[in-house]
Design an enzyme around this catalytic site. Structure first.
Site, PDB file in Angstrom:
ATOM      1  N   THR A  49       0.857  -1.178   0.000  1.00  0.00           N
ATOM      2  CA  THR A  49       0.000   0.000   0.000  1.00  0.00           C
ATOM      3  C   THR A  49       0.894   1.230   0.000  1.00  0.00           C
ATOM      4  O   THR A  49       2.119   1.109  -0.045  1.00  0.00           O
ATOM      5  CB  THR A  49      -0.915   0.030   1.243  1.00  0.00           C
ATOM      6  N   CYS A  50       0.294   2.399   0.111  1.00  0.00           N
ATOM      7  CA  CYS A  50       1.109   3.619   0.121  1.00  0.00           C
ATOM      8  C   CYS A  50       1.948   3.736   1.390  1.00  0.00           C
ATOM      9  O   CYS A  50       2.954   4.442   1.406  1.00  0.00           O
ATOM     10  CB  CYS A  50       0.232   4.857  -0.060  1.00  0.00           C
ATOM     11  N   ASN A  51       1.569   3.041   2.458  1.00  0.00           N
ATOM     12  CA  ASN A  51       2.294   3.139   3.726  1.00  0.00           C
ATOM     13  C   ASN A  51       3.101   1.905   4.092  1.00  0.00           C
ATOM     14  O   ASN A  51       3.737   1.889   5.130  1.00  0.00           O
ATOM     15  CB  ASN A  51       1.301   3.419   4.870  1.00  0.00           C
ATOM     16  N   ARG A  52       3.065   0.887   3.253  1.00  0.00           N
ATOM     17  CA  ARG A  52       3.750  -0.344   3.628  1.00  0.00           C
ATOM     18  C   ARG A  52       3.937  -1.268   2.432  1.00  0.00           C
ATOM     19  O   ARG A  52       3.126  -1.280   1.518  1.00  0.00           O
ATOM     20  CB  ARG A  52       2.976  -1.076   4.720  1.00  0.00           C
ATOM     21  N   SER A 115      -1.719   1.520  11.444  1.00  0.00           N
ATOM     22  CA  SER A 115      -1.944   2.521  10.400  1.00  0.00           C
ATOM     23  C   SER A 115      -1.619   3.914  10.915  1.00  0.00           C
ATOM     24  O   SER A 115      -1.569   4.140  12.123  1.00  0.00           O
ATOM     25  CB  SER A 115      -3.411   2.484   9.953  1.00  0.00           C
ATOM     26  N   GLU A 120      -8.391   2.761  11.150  1.00  0.00           N
ATOM     27  CA  GLU A 120      -8.990   2.924   9.823  1.00  0.00           C
ATOM     28  C   GLU A 120      -9.203   1.553   9.189  1.00  0.00           C
ATOM     29  O   GLU A 120      -8.477   0.617   9.445  1.00  0.00           O
ATOM     30  CB  GLU A 120      -8.139   3.849   8.943  1.00  0.00           C
ATOM     31  N   GLN A 122      -9.594   0.878   5.773  1.00  0.00           N
ATOM     32  CA  GLN A 122      -9.155   0.697   4.382  1.00  0.00           C
ATOM     33  C   GLN A 122      -8.134  -0.428   4.252  1.00  0.00           C
ATOM     34  O   GLN A 122      -8.163  -1.199   3.301  1.00  0.00           O
ATOM     35  CB  GLN A 122      -8.576   1.997   3.836  1.00  0.00           C
ATOM     36  N   GLN A 126      -7.496  -3.901   1.706  1.00  0.00           N
ATOM     37  CA  GLN A 126      -6.240  -4.137   0.998  1.00  0.00           C
ATOM     38  C   GLN A 126      -5.627  -5.476   1.407  1.00  0.00           C
ATOM     39  O   GLN A 126      -5.087  -6.202   0.570  1.00  0.00           O
ATOM     40  CB  GLN A 126      -5.271  -2.987   1.279  1.00  0.00           C
TER      41      GLN A 126
END
Length: 160
Positions: A49-52, A115, A120, A122, A126
């Site tokens: 994802t955008c963070n991991r 997160s 959250e 989302q 994912q």
């Protein structure tokens, strides 16, 4: 068999690294298959994802699983070419967790405790998509199937 987690997350890596070690949806199937071909790796799921970017693995030996998963990431993302660093310099951005610690991390991710915005939902979607993709590709087995099903069920109960 051992459960192994290898991750690059917003908690440890700067945005410049996170952007470089992201698997696109188009390349995930190929990456899942290539990762499973690595020595010691018996099952795999990739969450990106955008963070991991996280690898959930079942390996036959922890030390070789760590070694080959780290080299897989470096090779896939051409780390030496992009960062002008060698593989050992990638290691400070990697987090390794084994056994119950890896399973606990999966559960924390599933309910959003790991997160940027705690709780959250989302990331649960994912996570489910990453698992389904790995199942369809044939890179999961008994261990990861059970772990991910339990994590998803647990997260659904926690979010209700």
């Amino acid at each position: 068999m051992y459960l192994l987690y290898v991750g690059v997350t917003h908690r440890v890596a700067p945005l410049s690294i996170l952007e470089r070690v992201h698997f696109s949806d188009e390349e995930k199937k190929e990456a899942l298959l290539k990762l499973k071909e690595e020595k010691s790796i018996l099952e795999d799921v990739i969450l990106s994802t955008c963070n991991r970017t996280e690898l959930y693995l079942v390996v036959d030996q922890l030390h070789t699983g760590r070694y080959y998963s780290k080299h897989f990431l470096a090779d896939w993302f051409q780390i030496p070419d992009w960062f002008q660093i060698d593989i050992e310099e990638l290691e400070p951005y990697l987090t390794f967790k084994e056994g119950n610690e890896a399973l606990e991390h999966l559960f924390r991710v599933s309910i959003g405790l790991d997160s940027k915005i705690v709780g959250e939902t989302q990331v649960l979607g994912q996570l489910k998509q990453a698992f389904l993709s790995a199942q369809e590709t044939g890179t999961t087995g008994i261990v990861l199937n059970q772990a991910f099903r339990q994590a998803v069920t647990f997260a659904k109960r926690m979010h209700d």
